[in-house]
Design an enzyme around this catalytic site. Structure first.
Site, PDB file in Angstrom:
ATOM      1  N   CYS A 130     -16.509   5.381  12.135  1.00  0.00           N
ATOM      2  CA  CYS A 130     -16.690   4.088  12.813  1.00  0.00           C
ATOM      3  C   CYS A 130     -18.023   3.988  13.564  1.00  0.00           C
ATOM      4  O   CYS A 130     -18.710   2.962  13.502  1.00  0.00           O
ATOM      5  CB  CYS A 130     -15.523   3.817  13.753  1.00  0.00           C
ATOM      6  SG  CYS A 130     -14.900   5.272  14.576  1.00  0.00           S
ATOM      7  N   HIS A 242     -16.479  -0.066  19.936  1.00  0.00           N
ATOM      8  CA  HIS A 242     -17.341   1.078  20.248  1.00  0.00           C
ATOM      9  C   HIS A 242     -18.725   0.549  20.650  1.00  0.00           C
ATOM     10  O   HIS A 242     -19.265  -0.372  20.015  1.00  0.00           O
ATOM     11  CB  HIS A 242     -17.537   1.960  19.007  1.00  0.00           C
ATOM     12  CG  HIS A 242     -16.343   2.793  18.636  1.00  0.00           C
ATOM     13  ND1 HIS A 242     -15.153   2.791  19.323  1.00  0.00           N
ATOM     14  CD2 HIS A 242     -16.199   3.690  17.619  1.00  0.00           C
ATOM     15  CE1 HIS A 242     -14.315   3.647  18.748  1.00  0.00           C
ATOM     16  NE2 HIS A 242     -14.918   4.196  17.704  1.00  0.00           N
TER      17      HIS A 242
HETATM   18  N1  NAP Z   1      -9.403   3.939  14.303  1.00  0.00           N
HETATM   19  C1  NAP Z   1     -10.671   3.888  13.922  1.00  0.00           C
HETATM   20  O1  NAP Z   1     -11.565   3.367  14.610  1.00  0.00           O
HETATM   21  C2  NAP Z   1     -11.066   4.479  12.622  1.00  0.00           C
HETATM   22  C3  NAP Z   1     -12.331   4.237  12.142  1.00  0.00           C
HETATM   23  C4  NAP Z   1     -12.712   4.791  10.933  1.00  0.00           C
HETATM   24  C5  NAP Z   1     -11.820   5.551  10.244  1.00  0.00           C
HETATM   25  N2  NAP Z   1     -10.569   5.775  10.739  1.00  0.00           N
HETATM   26  C6  NAP Z   1      -9.660   6.590   9.946  1.00  0.00           C
HETATM   27  O2  NAP Z   1      -8.567   5.819   9.486  1.00  0.00           O
HETATM   28  C7  NAP Z   1      -7.415   6.638   9.410  1.00  0.00           C
HETATM   29  C8  NAP Z   1      -6.253   6.018  10.158  1.00  0.00           C
HETATM   30  O3  NAP Z   1      -6.608   5.746  11.496  1.00  0.00           O
HETATM   31  P1  NAP Z   1      -5.679   4.864  12.438  1.00  0.00           P
HETATM   32  O4  NAP Z   1      -6.501   4.629  13.644  1.00  0.00           O
HETATM   33  O5  NAP Z   1      -5.113   3.690  11.718  1.00  0.00           O
HETATM   34  O6  NAP Z   1      -4.460   5.896  12.763  1.00  0.00           O
HETATM   35  P2  NAP Z   1      -2.957   5.575  13.227  1.00  0.00           P
HETATM   36  O7  NAP Z   1      -2.901   4.308  13.988  1.00  0.00           O
HETATM   37  O8  NAP Z   1      -2.497   6.823  13.884  1.00  0.00           O
HETATM   38  O9  NAP Z   1      -2.156   5.383  11.844  1.00  0.00           O
HETATM   39  C9  NAP Z   1      -1.948   6.419  10.933  1.00  0.00           C
HETATM   40  C10 NAP Z   1      -1.274   5.868   9.676  1.00  0.00           C
HETATM   41  O10 NAP Z   1      -1.183   6.925   8.728  1.00  0.00           O
HETATM   42  C11 NAP Z   1       0.170   6.992   8.251  1.00  0.00           C
HETATM   43  N3  NAP Z   1       0.528   8.348   7.871  1.00  0.00           N
HETATM   44  C12 NAP Z   1       0.523   9.462   8.629  1.00  0.00           C
HETATM   45  N4  NAP Z   1       0.957  10.519   7.920  1.00  0.00           N
HETATM   46  C13 NAP Z   1       1.248  10.062   6.679  1.00  0.00           C
HETATM   47  C14 NAP Z   1       1.736  10.657   5.486  1.00  0.00           C
HETATM   48  N5  NAP Z   1       2.038  11.962   5.423  1.00  0.00           N
HETATM   49  N6  NAP Z   1       1.914   9.890   4.389  1.00  0.00           N
HETATM   50  C15 NAP Z   1       1.652   8.571   4.435  1.00  0.00           C
HETATM   51  N7  NAP Z   1       1.178   7.937   5.537  1.00  0.00           N
HETATM   52  C16 NAP Z   1       0.972   8.681   6.648  1.00  0.00           C
HETATM   53  C17 NAP Z   1       0.978   6.520   9.442  1.00  0.00           C
HETATM   54  O11 NAP Z   1       2.255   6.134   8.980  1.00  0.00           O
HETATM   55  P3  NAP Z   1       3.598   6.325   9.872  1.00  0.00           P
HETATM   56  O12 NAP Z   1       3.745   5.043  10.656  1.00  0.00           O
HETATM   57  O13 NAP Z   1       4.641   6.478   8.825  1.00  0.00           O
HETATM   58  O14 NAP Z   1       3.409   7.527  10.725  1.00  0.00           O
HETATM   59  C18 NAP Z   1       0.129   5.353   9.924  1.00  0.00           C
HETATM   60  O15 NAP Z   1       0.364   4.227   9.099  1.00  0.00           O
HETATM   61  C19 NAP Z   1      -7.859   8.004   9.903  1.00  0.00           C
HETATM   62  O16 NAP Z   1      -8.252   8.744   8.762  1.00  0.00           O
HETATM   63  C20 NAP Z   1      -9.054   7.716  10.737  1.00  0.00           C
HETATM   64  O17 NAP Z   1      -9.927   8.817  10.812  1.00  0.00           O
HETATM   65  C21 NAP Z   1     -10.159   5.239  11.907  1.00  0.00           C
END
Ligand code: NAP
Length: 344
Positions: A130, A242
């Protein structure tokens, strides 16, 4: 022409934003499938005025799905993206699992759209971190004109960058402080409410963190390997958005006025820069917006050809979900993907 799209991590911060953005931008979908872990199977998420029932990733067959946008973390991506790609479904991955793989293009459409053609090697396209995404959107047009030698950046990263647990922790701790309750620290390494933490991701041997290293490696891969960059990444008690304080040293002379004009015309950028009270952007105002906002553009007389500026963007949108949907749009615009199922 329309596409069957699966969102992995649809219950998460980025996944929900992904569904909003697909809808808002009218991406041509024949069907959208919401996937997450078995924990969320059967729960509901919104897609426009529709409600989608969440399915379990490990029970889903990708053979008739055209595009899979992954945002479920690095471990899930490492296990699943190659298998999904092999089923002929193009994976756009938000995690860091494949960003540094030479056979996987790392794409910000405003910066290096032509690199996308590499995706056929593994059927995987990576979305940057990000903090890097918003940085390169602002650096690219300036680099094209005056050639960047070195960048020094300090980030002020919101808790939503650490997923929904990060947002919950800021909320819970803030409430606990106000009602004089015990403040529990779970997700972050120290209390985040009314504090700042100079540590994101793991420490590396040289004392930098992995988050800081990612900004260096990703800027080099997408923009120019010759650019030197050093970063300090800091978590701040902000829910979304950010911010970055950036100092840039150029090879050629460039004034603040020239930079302002260049950035005003640059794709994805919005300049908001008045030298008066409130004449700049803050993360609160960037939340829910698509642009990368640039403020406080000024010449730095302590170095040759130096500029300083303040760059802010919604990390869940340009930093993740919006960029991923723009990559999907680029695939369609360039005719690089065809739907597996022809419309009746
Ligand atoms: N947040 C940011 O600013 C940002 C920016 C760039 C990239 N990212 C990347 O995007 C990704 C997600 O971030 P987020 O902020 O959305 O995280 P989050 O809010 O914690 O959400 C995680 C998601 O992943 C799912 N998940 C976890 N374990 C899983 C599994 N074994 N199989 C299938 N689904 C699974 C969760 O589902 P459940 O509800 O079933 O647990 C939930 O839908 C990460 O890789 C992060 O590095 C985030």
């Amino acid at each position: 022409m329309s596409f069957k799209v699966a969102i992995v991590g649809a219950t998460g911060n980025v996944g929900r934003e992904m569904l909003n953005i697909l809808e808002e931008r009218g991406f041509p979908v024949s069907e959208v499938v919401a996937l997450a872990s078995r924990r969320s199977q059967g729960t509901e998420v919104s897609f426009g005025d529709r409600t989608l029932k969440v399915k379990a990733l490990d029970q889903y067959d990708f053979s008739d799905t055209d595009i899979c946008i992954m945002s479920a973390g690095g471990n899930v991506s490492k296990e699943w993206s190659p298998k999904i790609g092999k089923q002929g479904c193009v994976v756009i991955d938000n995690s860091s699992a494949f960003r540094y793989d030479q056979d996987v293009p790392l794409i910000v459409p405003e910066v290096n759209p032509d690199a996308i053609s590499l995706f056929t090697r593994k059927n995987i396209i990576a979305n940057p971190n990000c903090s890097t995404a918003q940085l390169v959107v602002a650096l690219k047009p300036l680099h094209d004109v005056a050639t960047i030698k070195r960048v020094v950046v300090a980030t002020y990263q919101s808790v939503s960058g650490a997923g929904k647990e990060g947002m919950d922790e800021l909320f819970t701790q803030t409430r606990a402080v106000f009602v004089a309750d015990t403040v529990d620290v779970k997700k972050f390494t120290k209390r985040i409410a009314f504090n700042v933490i100079p540590h994101i991701d793991v420490f590396l041997d040289d004392g930098f963190t992995k988050e800081e290293w990612k900004m260096v490696a990703e800027t080099k891969k997408m923009l120019d390997p010759k650019i030197k960059l050093t970063a300090t990444c800091v978590r701040v008690p902000v829910f979304i958005g950010h911010s970055e304080a950036v100092n840039i040293e150029f090879e050629k002379p460039i004034t603040a006025d020239e930079a302002r004009d260049i950035l005003r015309d640059a794709p994805g950028c919005q300049v908001l820069d008045k030298r008066e009270d409130g004449g700049y952007i803050t993360p609160l105002e960037s939340a829910g917006e698509d642009a990368t906002f640039i403020s406080r553009i000024r010449e730095d007389s302590t170095i040759d050809n130096g500029l300083s500026m303040w760059i802010v963007s919604d990390n869940l949108r340009k930093g993740a979900a919006l960029n991923a949907v723009q990559i999907a749009e680029l695939l369609v615009e360039r005719g690089l993907i065809q739907p597996k199922k022809k419309a009746a």
